[in-house]
Design an enzyme around this catalytic site. Sequence first.
Site, mmCIF file in Angstrom:
data_model
loop_
_atom_site.group_PDB
_atom_site.id
_atom_site.type_symbol
_atom_site.label_atom_id
_atom_site.label_comp_id
_atom_site.label_asym_id
_atom_site.label_seq_id
_atom_site.Cartn_x
_atom_site.Cartn_y
_atom_site.Cartn_z
ATOM 1 C CB SER A 1 -6.794 -5.434 -12.118
ATOM 2 O OG SER A 1 -8.012 -4.748 -12.262
ATOM 3 C CD GLU B 1 -10.204 -8.243 -5.392
ATOM 4 O OE1 GLU B 1 -9.667 -7.177 -5.752
ATOM 5 O OE2 GLU B 1 -9.718 -9.360 -5.644
ATOM 6 C CG HIS C 1 -8.608 -4.299 -7.210
ATOM 7 N ND1 HIS C 1 -8.941 -5.554 -7.652
ATOM 8 C CD2 HIS C 1 -8.272 -3.587 -8.327
ATOM 9 C CE1 HIS C 1 -8.836 -5.599 -8.972
ATOM 10 N NE2 HIS C 1 -8.424 -4.421 -9.405
#
Length: 526
Positions: free
Chosen positions: A236, A372, A449
């Site tokens: 990320s 995600e 995610h």
Amino acid sequence: MNKQHARSKMKMIILTVLAIFVIAILMAGLLFRQAFPAAPRFKDLPVSGDSTVSTDSGLIRGAHQDGVYRYLGVPYAHANKRFMDAEPIKPWKGVFTANAYGPTSPQGSMLGMSAATDTKGTSNDCQNLNVWTPKVSKQNDLPVMVWLHGGGFSTGSANERSYDGANLSRSHNVVVVSVNHRLNVFGHLDLSSYGEEYRDSGNVGLTDIIMALQWIKANIGAFGGDPNNVTLFGQSGGGAKALALMTSPQAKGLFNKAIVESGATETMGVSFATQEQSQSLTKHLLDQLGIDTNHIGDLQNVSVDKLQEASTQALQETANEYHIPAPLGGGYQMEWGPVVDGDVLPSNPVTDDAFAEAGKNVTLLIGSNLNEWTGMSAPTTVPDGTDRQALAAALQEAYPDKRGLKASHVDTLIRLPMLKIMSHKADQHGASVYSYVFTHSSGVAGSYHGSEIPYVFDNVSGKLADHISQAWVSFAKTGRPSADGLPQWKPYTRENGATMILDDHSKLVHHHDRELMRLLSPNYSY
């Protein structure tokens, strides 16, 4: 509908989206904790006499536990003043005991939400790192993997339980390092117009990491690491940090490989803030605080809470001014991040015809997760008028093993920027690019995610964790990802579209989702 009512309705929609997003983050964390045993959180570990190493700064003693040497909270620089470059460490006398995590950066706001008010254990002077190594030896031949934490450029720390590097280090004979550095307003407030001492202020969060890499280059040999074989890896915001460092000439030569996990959106990784946007953000923040340009020094004494509150308002005002699209939901949103200042960052990572020059010889492993945020809070919108039969066929072609998968649960927010980055990097005809999509389902949220992190750190048992952690370490050792039982992983090019699907039954595919991405985002070009 009158304008006031319309604005009120839009505000309610945005707040609802943000609330769902917060719930999604909490769900993801809960799923993670339920699915994978947490790495222990260490504080004041018993030190080990055989762990003492000599560095440029002085002697350091850590802990030796379960076959791994741990050095926690090691200072690599000091930032005594806000918004200014950190200073090199002054050598200490005696032995520094590195058996507890060090301070982290104050936490900022994201997506318009308020920043954390608990500042315990945080400081502007948060330049410290953690090291895990299987041996302490002058035979410095182990690859070094430097973890950059997620949370955008606003939140997070290197001290999180899921980032414990012990298993990865012990199982794969590698030195793991994680880095704390300044974030949010402390790391990226551009005051460069107000004095030479603030020249790098918009990027001191990055220059902190560069100083950590310089410290690693000079000292990691004492921990058994090879200073000439350093790989960045991050998820990320950590992946976006790796992309920024690939773009910075100041970081050139301090690492030679990078792994980017779900690490970019269009405005955070593909590109970063312009200096015009950044300086406008600074003006809005100063206005919020009532500080005029003749008293910039007053910022040193504003409380953390007031700085963060003013930051939240200033970010939104700047987003509205420049029409910066929100990453989730409608409307506009700006997040803290690096500034393309012509110096620390001379350009965006993705250029018009290739990739930033400083990253040409850095080998890249890059990818994202199938779902995600789409399985929890931000489903992909299928464009009106889409041929549903063609969409179903493209979905089946892309992911034939995913029964019941909906097109709305296929991520495009991160997958498309990943494709743009890897394609432009391949266009550069420099170091190779390797591509992946992580599709393993972790509970009701699918491959959400961050769900690949425990596999990367080898913090869960099973074949997939063996494959992924071994592939990541193989990449760090040789520049080529490989693992026993994985198909041969070929470099990505625009022509071959080679991508490794990482799952219980991993496979190398070619342009597997090209038609699906075209149907879901017909106006996106990479």
